[in-house]
Structure formats: C-alpha cells, structure tokens
Design an enzyme around this catalytic site. Structure first.
Site, PDB file in Angstrom:
ATOM      1  N   SER A 117       0.802  -1.223   0.000  1.00 13.66           N
ATOM      2  CA  SER A 117       0.000   0.000   0.000  1.00 13.66           C
ATOM      3  C   SER A 117       0.839   1.280   0.000  1.00 13.66           C
ATOM      4  CB  SER A 117      -0.960  -0.032   1.184  1.00 13.66           C
ATOM      5  OG  SER A 117      -1.847   1.042   1.108  1.00 13.66           O
ATOM      6  N   HIS A 118       0.732   2.064   1.075  1.00 16.26           N
ATOM      7  CA  HIS A 118       1.370   3.377   1.130  1.00 16.26           C
ATOM      8  C   HIS A 118       2.761   3.315   1.750  1.00 16.26           C
ATOM      9  CE1 HIS A 118      -0.996   2.269   4.568  1.00 16.26           C
ATOM     10  NE2 HIS A 118      -0.127   2.925   5.311  1.00 16.26           N
ATOM     11  N   ASP A 282      -2.367   6.639  -3.397  1.00 16.61           N
ATOM     12  CA  ASP A 282      -1.231   5.970  -2.757  1.00 16.61           C
ATOM     13  C   ASP A 282      -0.622   4.869  -3.627  1.00 16.61           C
ATOM     14  OD1 ASP A 282      -3.233   4.059  -2.520  1.00 16.61           O
ATOM     15  OD2 ASP A 282      -2.437   3.295  -0.623  1.00 16.61           O
ATOM     16  N   ASP A 284      -0.926   1.629  -4.055  1.00 10.17           N
ATOM     17  CA  ASP A 284      -1.766   0.665  -4.782  1.00 10.17           C
ATOM     18  C   ASP A 284      -3.102   1.254  -5.233  1.00 10.17           C
ATOM     19  OD1 ASP A 284      -2.519   0.867  -2.111  1.00 10.17           O
ATOM     20  OD2 ASP A 284      -3.438  -1.113  -2.101  1.00 10.17           O
ATOM     21  N   ASP A 286      -5.662   2.733  -3.652  1.00 11.52           N
ATOM     22  CA  ASP A 286      -6.939   2.683  -2.936  1.00 11.52           C
ATOM     23  C   ASP A 286      -7.170   3.913  -2.056  1.00 11.52           C
ATOM     24  OD1 ASP A 286      -5.055   1.935  -1.094  1.00 11.52           O
ATOM     25  OD2 ASP A 286      -6.088   0.125  -0.405  1.00 11.52           O
ATOM     26  N   ARG A 287      -6.133   4.693  -1.788  1.00 10.76           N
ATOM     27  CA  ARG A 287      -6.321   5.899  -0.972  1.00 10.76           C
ATOM     28  C   ARG A 287      -6.468   7.137  -1.854  1.00 10.76           C
ATOM     29  NH1 ARG A 287      -2.709   5.731   4.514  1.00 10.76           N
ATOM     30  NH2 ARG A 287      -3.467   3.686   5.189  1.00 10.76           N
ATOM     31  N   LYS A 381     -11.333  -0.011  -0.962  1.00  7.58           N
ATOM     32  CA  LYS A 381     -11.434   1.432  -1.099  1.00  7.58           C
ATOM     33  C   LYS A 381     -10.874   1.811  -2.465  1.00  7.58           C
ATOM     34  CE  LYS A 381      -7.528   1.878   1.979  1.00  7.58           C
ATOM     35  NZ  LYS A 381      -7.359   1.639   3.397  1.00  7.58           N
TER      36      LYS A 381
HETATM   37  C1  G1P Z   1      -4.131   1.841   8.375  1.00  5.47           C
HETATM   38  C2  G1P Z   1      -5.329   2.740   8.503  1.00  5.47           C
HETATM   39  C3  G1P Z   1      -6.587   1.972   8.176  1.00  5.47           C
HETATM   40  C4  G1P Z   1      -6.463   1.346   6.794  1.00  5.47           C
HETATM   41  C5  G1P Z   1      -5.187   0.529   6.695  1.00  5.47           C
HETATM   42  C6  G1P Z   1      -4.944   0.004   5.291  1.00  5.47           C
HETATM   43  O1  G1P Z   1      -4.240   0.783   9.297  1.00  5.47           O
HETATM   44  O2  G1P Z   1      -5.428   3.299   9.792  1.00  5.47           O
HETATM   45  O3  G1P Z   1      -7.690   2.826   8.256  1.00  5.47           O
HETATM   46  O4  G1P Z   1      -7.559   0.523   6.521  1.00  5.47           O
HETATM   47  O5  G1P Z   1      -4.064   1.323   7.073  1.00  5.47           O
HETATM   48  O6  G1P Z   1      -4.803   1.030   4.364  1.00  5.47           O
HETATM   49  P1  G1P Z   1      -3.470   0.775  10.714  1.00  5.47           P
HETATM   50  O7  G1P Z   1      -2.009   0.927  10.406  1.00  5.47           O
HETATM   51  O8  G1P Z   1      -3.985   1.959  11.466  1.00  5.47           O
HETATM   52  O9  G1P Z   1      -3.847  -0.524  11.336  1.00  5.47           O
HETATM   53 ZN    ZN Z   2      -3.285   1.452  -0.306  1.00  7.01          ZN
END
Ligand code: G1P
Ligand code: ZN
Length: 548
Positions: A117-118, A282, A284, A286-287, A381
């Site tokens: 992801s990010h 981000d 991938d 989804d953000r 998302k």
């Molecule tokens: C974080 C975000 C959460 C999101 C997840 C995946 O998770 O807070 O809302 O769904 O990344 O993108 P966390 O690191 O807080 O568990």
């Molecule tokens: Zn992501």
C-alpha cells in the site's frame, strides 16, 4: 501437459510471523526475500482454499520492487497447485481497486495483490501480499488466521519447474496446464467508473477554459489509470497528471497521499495560481487525497460530503441505502446519515470490516479517516473513485472544492479532526501503555477536565451485525459529553515496532469558527489526550512523527 516431474515439491521450514495485519501480510523486502518466505505464505493460501483445481484467480500488484519476481513465483506455484487460469495485469500491474473490480466482473475465485500500500518501496522498503476472495473482498479475519495457522506448520510447497513467462504482452499463454491471461490493467476498471460517473460532464469541466487540475500519482500505480481517464478520456491537458510513471521505489518517496508525503502537490495547491482541483493517490491506488486552492479536505469530511451529494451522481441517483465509517473516523458522516434518514454503522479500522455490510446490502458508501473511501461498486477502497466523485459534484453543482466544503460545514457544523502517529515505538512499551489506559477507563466516566466532560471510556469491541462474529481489542475510545472523542489504537500495518495512533475530534457548530486551523481548534483537547494517555512518557517521544 503438466507431468509430475515438472511439479517440484520443495521441502520447507515454517516461519512464525506470517499473520496478516490490517491489510494483508506486510513486511520489509529483506524479510520477504528470506528463503521460501513468499513461497510458504502463497502455499498456505492455496492449502486453505477449498478448491484450486481448474479455478480462475486474478494477480496484480502496485509495481514496487520485487513485484515482478514475486508474480513469476506465484504464477508457477498457481500452475503447480492446479489453478486453471490466472488473469494477470500487464507487467503484473493492477491497482487494488482494479483487482477487486476484475474479480467481481469476471466472477473469479479470488485474487492476489502484491502491495504494501502506502509504505515505501525499493530494495530497503516494504513488500506485501493481500489475498482477496470471491466477490473481490479482502480475506476475512477467519481466513487470514487460518492461513497464519497453516503457515506455522507448512512442510512443502509446490512449484512448476519452468522458465519465467512473458507477462508484458497482452493475450493468453500456457504455463503447464494453466492459462495465463495477460489483461489490460485499466480497461475493466475504467469501464466500471464510466458506468457510475458522468464522464461527459467531468470532461466539460476539465476542458473549461482556465480550469486546471493536478493529480499526483506519486510514481505509484494510479499513473497509467489517471492518464487514461483524465488526460485521454476527459481531455485534461497533458501534464495534469504528475509523477505518473510507476517506479519500483516510487522515486524514493513515500507513496502516501497526505499533507506530509504528498508535499509536491501541497506546495502547488498552496502556491500562487493554484489549480482548481488537486488530488493524490497511494502506492496501490486505494487511498485518495482531495484539495482545493489553499485548502485540504479532511478525509472524514470527504466521506460526509460524498454521502450528502450522492444523489447528484448517476450511479447513486436512486439514493443510498446506508453508510459506514471506521471507528476512529470523525462523526461528520453520522450527521448526514441522520439527515438522510439512513443507517450509519461504525466498524473497526480496516476495510475488511465493511465487506459483510456491503454484501448484505446494508450500506452503499463507506470510508475511513485514513484517506480511504468507496462504495458497493467494488469491495476495496478506491482512490480514483473518490477523486471522480468530487469532480462530478463540482461538474453537477458548478461549485468549487472550497465552496462545497464550506457549504457543508454551514449546513452540518464542522468536526475538527487530527491524527497523531508515534512510530517505531518499542512493542513492550506500547502494550504497557494500552494496559495502563485500560486500567484507567472505569474511573473516567463523568470526570471533568476544564471545559471537557467525559461521558465514558470504552475498550472497543465490534459485534458484526451480519455474521455475529466478535472482534475484540479494536481501540480505546474516550467519549465526551459534547460529542468530542479521543481514540487510541495500535496500528496493524506498521512493520517496525509499534505505531501508536491518537485520534482527536471536536465538533464545532458555530459557523464563524469554521475557518479556524485544526491544530488550533484542537489544541486543548490534544493536551488532554496526551495527559490521559501519557503518550510521551510511554513512548519516550516528545512529539508525534506525523500529524494528519
Ligand atoms: C491503516 C489505517 C486503516 C487502513 C489501513 C490500510 O491501518 O489506519 O484505516 O484501513 O491502514 O490502508 P493501521 O495501520 O492503522 O492498522
Ligand atoms: Zn493502499
């Protein structure tokens, strides 16, 4: 023909740390590159699936370092495990929302997404594997736990002994008995978005004389998608998408769309002659982050605006059934749900908790404070969906981003909201902090701290209204009588030590105070949050690493 000699059964020893977090198995590249680490996890997925023989799966990733190598290994393992067909994104690229879309559209038996992801990428960055099930939902906790349990006892994995296959050219090829279908990474997904939004209306907006948008793809997966949608289909001038070429290390950046990491966009949007609309996504895809000139839209507010304006969008013109937000997400959307007379569900952090509500048709739209919003069109998302949503509202109303936001606050009041993250905290210290807070909770009810009066302190447990499953330890909430909240939880996606998240929220009905800076508006409540949680004492840090 696959002969037994082509299928290698490779003896392996288990790893004890393959438990998926908030969103898939996420570890540093070094961890993933350990002998058989990826193979063990992938074999565990195949082993707990009811059936592999002849089934179709989807495979893609966000293009980060190790994406290609991992895709080749997974293809060979899928073939050795009897999978009939894999639809793989060209160059092994598929955004997370696009993967969910392809799984749903072609009714495949699930899919695998290679992404962290990010989190940063590159040889010293992170890598990750997410498994999605039929319908395109992230695997539920029961399944990720079963994969984890199996991974601790695994003794061998299966792989085809064959050279790498070409996944750069479109079309069908054979890998043993399995068909590898290299698909256009964009087409199905763009078609779905076009069925929801008024593409011609947004085209007219983007080609209006003087209108400028800036989409920062942060050198991650949405680059090609954004160029295809905004520049090719909607006529935005070329250059409207910046950092649009996916790179293995995201150009050395942190592919997380927020005020800190998307600083290039932030500088443009706060600069002279700022574009009318700014957005980022981000790693991938989804953000999302939405900006107007000199204005940042808080994701919790974005969810509320999207819900309130859904009737303007062709895909939601018949109204929405219900809405859901993750627990720490501000209560802005609650007020909209009340006005629309629809149900609002609160779920734990993590997209997987929305799946049951979406499948049971209880909600149409859902979102999280962490820059994630989406709807029942897929089961993840969706960054570009949210960006198109805002553009569609602008096209339909003729309003600017800033007007849309101020009008919303005038109608509903403003929920000031900030999240403070303390990263790389010693695990024992984070657990000690949680314990101390839990001990404190019973004594908090009805306590007064200056202007703030606590109503209750709770350790959040979620009872899934659809399948009755119970998820404990989902964070601590301190509720105030004026509806303000302090929320504390430990991240489930961090890869180093513990990341402590403190969420601070305060409702302001007075229109004259809506232009206030968030840090200022939340100054006193933040001080109280620090005092009650003793976060500086436990973490040994005087301030958070990042505030979003
Ligand atoms: C974080 C975000 C959460 C999101 C997840 C995946 O998770 O807070 O809302 O769904 O990344 O993108 P966390 O690191 O807080 O568990
Ligand atoms: Zn992501």
């Amino acid at each position: 023909m696959v002969t037994d000699t082509q299928v290698l059964r490779v003896p392996t020893s288990p790893y004890m740390d393959q438990r998926a977090g908030t969103s898939g198995l996420r570890k540093s590249v070094d961890v993933f590159k350990q002998k058989n680490y990826l193979e063990n996890f992938i074999q565990s997925i195949f082993d707990i699936r009811e059936q592999n023989e002849g089934k179709t799966l989807v495979l893609g990733g966000d293009g980060r370092y190790f994406n290609m190598e991992a895709a080749q290994i997974i293809l060979k393992m899928a073939a050795a495990n009897g999978i009939g067909r894999i639809k793989v994104g060209q160059h092994a690229l598929l955004s997370t929302p696009a993967t969910s879309c392809v799984i749903r559209k072609h009714k495949t038996d699930g899919g695998i997404i290679l992404t962290a992801s990010h989190n940063p990428g590159g040889p010293h960055g992170d890598f990750g594997v997410k498994y999605n099930i039929v319908g395109g939902n992230p695997a539920p906790e029961s399944m990720t736990e079963a994969i984890f349990a199996h991974s601790k006892t695994i003794t061998e994995y299966k792989i085809l002994d064959t050279p790498d296959i070409d996944i750069d050219t479109l079309g069908e090829k054979k890998l043993g008995n399995m068909i590898v279908e290299v698909i256009d990474s964009i087409a199905d997904y763009q078609e779905l978005l076009e069925s929801i939004f008024d593409f011609d209306g947004i085209h007219a907006l983007l080609t209006t004389k003087g209108f400028k948008m800036c989409m920062d793809s942060l050198h991650a997966v949405t680059g090609p998608y954004a160029k295809s949608i905004f520049e090719k289909r909607m006529g935005a001038p070329s250059g409207s998408v910046v950092n649009g070429v996916p790179l293995e290390d995201f150009g050395g950046g942190h592919p997380d769309p927020n005020l800190v990491y998307a600083h290039e966009l932030v500088e443009i949007m706060y600069g002279k002659n700022a574009p009318n609309f700014g957005a980022a996504s981000d790693g991938d895809g989804d953000r999302n982050m939405i900006m107007g000139p000199q204005m940042f839209i808080v994701p919790s507010d974005s969810l509320a605006v999207i819900t309130d304006n859904a009737h303007l969008i062709p895909g939601y013109k018949n109204g929405i059934i219900g809405v859901a937000r993750s627990m720490p997400t501000s209560q802005a959307v609650d007020l909209v749900a009340k006005a629309l007379k629809i149900n609002m569900y609160q779920t734990p952090t993590g997209w997987k908790f929305f799946g049951n509500l979406l499948d049971a048709n209880k909600i149409t739209i859902c979102g999280e404070e962490s820059f994630g919003t989406s709807s029942n069109h897929i089961r993840e998302k969706d960054g570009l969906w949210a960006i198109l949503f805002w553009l569609n509202i602008m096209a339909a109303t003729g309003k600017t981003v800033n007007q849309i936001m101020y009008d919303h606050w005038r109608k509903y009041g403003r929920h000031f909201f900030l999240r403070h993250d303390f990263e790389s905290v010693d695990l024992d210290k984070a657990h000690a902090m949680t314990e101390a807070l839990k001990q404190l909770l019973p004594s908090l009810s009805d306590k007064k701290y200056g202007q703030f009066e606590i109503s209750s302190g709770t350790d959040y447990t979620y009872n899934d209204p659809i399948d009755g499953s119970i998820s404990k330890n989902q964070g601590i909430i301190i509720n105030f009588k004026d509806s303000s909240r302090i929320v504390y939880r430990i991240s489930g996606t961090g890869t180093q030590g513990a990341t402590i998240r403190l969420y601070i929220e305060k409702y302001e009905p007075d229109n004259k105070k809506h232009t206030q800076d968030s840090q200022e508006a939340l100054h006193d409540l933040t001080a109280l949050a620090y005092e009650l949680t003793r976060v500086c004492e436990f973490t040994g840090m005087s301030q958070p690493n990042i505030i979003t």
